[in-house]
Design an enzyme around this catalytic site. Structure first.
Site, PDB file in Angstrom:
ATOM      1  N   ARG A 174       0.853  -1.193   0.000  1.00 24.07           N
ATOM      2  CA  ARG A 174       0.000   0.000   0.000  1.00 24.07           C
ATOM      3  C   ARG A 174       0.891   1.247   0.000  1.00 24.07           C
ATOM      4  NH1 ARG A 174      -4.892   1.439   4.221  1.00 24.07           N
ATOM      5  NH2 ARG A 174      -3.286   1.120   5.809  1.00 24.07           N
ATOM      6  N   ASP A 462      -4.157   3.328  13.952  1.00 24.16           N
ATOM      7  CA  ASP A 462      -3.278   3.925  12.959  1.00 24.16           C
ATOM      8  C   ASP A 462      -3.783   5.323  12.659  1.00 24.16           C
ATOM      9  OD1 ASP A 462      -5.434   3.634  11.232  1.00 24.16           O
ATOM     10  OD2 ASP A 462      -4.497   2.110   9.981  1.00 24.16           O
TER      11      ASP A 462
END
Length: 548
Positions: A174, A462
């Protein structure tokens, strides 16, 4: 090119490519002249369009604020009605019943590949603080993993290495989203997009290496997750990048496979169109639930009380608007022959507290069983201990089948259902406000120290959850929310909670440990992005300047 790790900047013969980051051990293996030239070419070809698309984001947000709603695009109705499918997935991406996510530090690389998951999302985005060290070191670690020469020893003396006979997880990288620049790599005097750096370095160094392994190997091609996509036009740009990159390195068109995270409310209204733009390279869509909530707040923050989100911890996938989002994602993917991947189970096990551990396992089990039963082909976990739970949940539904693409949920999902935030129920509570401050400050402090995935209160947090925390506070202040205690949410109330949190952290950690952290900077950044009159699109934008 002379000295690509020179902290004063290095440059090629025409002074056009400058590496301004401090030296990273073994960085010269990644920052080669050829690799940097490849990234520079991506920048020169596609940077103007990236800038145009970022401007279109701002224009669209202004329209949403003015109109107070969203709908499916009339100009792309033919795409939604058309009879088309994406290209078939390669063998390595046929079975994705359990995926583990995490940053690309050395320990995580080993643990993720050994975890038993079918896929590892190797994250340069929300689970990674984008220090120059993390950016370059992550690329080195992935190369070492593919060459099976990676290991790690902790300060406590524990050793980690790849299991010699184990089938490793398939790596899906990613890169950073379109909005983030990389200040440590300049081309023609301008910073390169983080997306071009992460994608370009990985693709240049690994595409041929992976293809040479053969189709039977789980890591037999360059695969990607695409974050923060807000429109099919942004997906079109990625498709153009993929097409050019394959041509430039002599790789067959369609070799790249990408899964797009549907983690913005605008992208939820363009799922068909996003898959269509990427149809030669599309592998599926993912329900990025945490960023999705953040995007709802960000885009509808000033569009009326009906869009005020209650406590984030009270909103789950059973909330009507989230259930509609998940249903539409599965329908869209399976109609088009693509994988539908479920969202993150943020709960993490506790090896010290059996009660906390049992509660986490129960919640993750319920979440994964629901996703499997609703037609998803796989889902995410954040910790190796949760891999068996996710696998068992999908095994019970899939059996020996690699996926359940034949399952297309019935019923039409409407725009009103996707926007029915008020139907979620829940309330805005003092406890929820306190938790938002705690999570936001604690996460940002860790992020400033270079950590992107952080365990806080038995949840793996996150950047997405920090974004929800601070944006929810902004929305509550803007809309004059009154809490269950009768207190109105104001900047002064939030500042008081931040001050209390810092005092409690100092008492908890001790003066020395507190002083060694970055708590004051974290609190200041949190207040900046939560309390500013003008909403900051991403906390990582002002935060990036504070990173080491």
């Amino acid at each position: 090119m002379a000295g690509p790790q020179d902290p004063q900047g290095s440059q090629d013969a025409d002074h056009s490519v400058v590496v301004a980051g401090l030296p990273v051990d073994r960085g010269e293996e990644v920052l080669t002249d050829e690799a940097l030239a490849f990234v520079a070419d991506l920048h020169r070809r596609f940077e103007p369009r990236r800038r145009e698309l970022l401007a279109l984001r701002r224009e669209r947000r202004a329209r949403i604020a003015a109109e107070g709603t969203l709908d499916f695009l009339p100009e792309t109705a033919a795409v939604r009605a058309g009879d088309w499918k994406v290209a078939p997935a390669p063998r390595a991406l046929q079975d994705r019943r359990v995926e583990i996510t995490g940053p690309t530090d050395r320990k995580m690389v080993v643990n993720a590949l050994n975890s038993g998951a079918k896929v590892w999302l190797a994250d340069f985005e929300d689970a990674s603080a984008p220090t120059w060290h993390n950016v370059v070191d992550g690329q080195i670690n992935l190369i070492d993993a593919f060459e099976r020469r990676i290991d790690f020893s902790s300060e406590a003396g524990k050793s980690y290495a790849l299991r010699p006979d184990a089938e490793l997880a398939t790596v899906v990288v990613r890169p950073r989203g379109w909005h983030l620049d990389e200040a440590h790599l300049l081309v023609d005097g301008a910073p390169v997009a983080g997306a071009f750096v992460d994608f370009g370095l990985y693709f240049f160094h690994n595409a041929a290496r992976l293809l040479a392994r053969g189709p039977e190997d789980p890591n037999s091609g360059p695969y990607f997750y695409l974050p923060k996509t807000e429109s099919h036009l942004e997906a079109r740009l990625w498709n153009e990048v993929f097409t050019h990159a394959q041509q430039a390195l002599g790789i067959e068109h369609g070799t790249v496979k990408a899964t797009v995270l549907i983690e913005t409310i605008t992208a939820a209204f363009e799922m068909d169109e996003i898959l269509y733009e990427l149809r030669d390279h599309a592998a599926g869509l993912n329900a990025g639930r945490w960023d999705y909530l953040f995007s709802i707040i960000k885009n509808l923050r000033d569009a009326g009380e009906r869009y005020v989100l209650p406590d984030r911890n009270s909103v789950g996938m059973t909330s009507p608007f989230m259930r509609a989002y998940a249903q539409l994602l599965v329908q869209t993917c399976h109609r088009r022959g693509a994988h539908a991947i479920g969202g993150m189970a943020a709960f993490i096990p506790s090896r010290r507290d059996p009660a906390v551990n049992a509660a986490a396992m129960e919640k993750v089990t319920a979440d994964k069983e629901r996703e499997a039963g609703n037609g998803f082909d796989g889902s995410w976990v954040a910790h190796p201990d949760l891999v068996p739970i996710c696998r068992d949940s999908f095994d019970a539904v899939l059996g020996d089948r690699p996926n359940q693409k034949e399952v297309v949920p019935a019923g039409e999902v409407t725009a009103a259902e996707l926007l029915d935030i008020a139907g979620a129920g829940g309330s805005c509570t003092a406890a929820g406000l306190h938790n938002a401050v705690q999570v936001g400050v604690r996460y940002i402090e860790a992020w400033l120290r270079g950590l992107g995935a952080v365990g806080i209160f038995n949840m793996m947090e996150d950047a997405a959850t920090a974004e929800i925390s601070r944006s929810q506070i902004w929305q509550w202040i803007y809309n004059g929310v009154v809490l269950d205690t009768g207190a109105k949410v104001t900047p002064d109330l939030v500042r008081g909670l931040v001050a209390t949190e810092l005092a409690e952290l100092r008492a908890e950690l001790g003066d020395a440990a507190y002083a060694s952290g970055r708590w004051t900077e974290a609190a200041e950044l949190f207040e900046q992005v939560a309390l500013a009159d003008e909403f900051v699109d991403f906390l990582t934008l002002p935060g990036y300047a504070l990173l080491g």
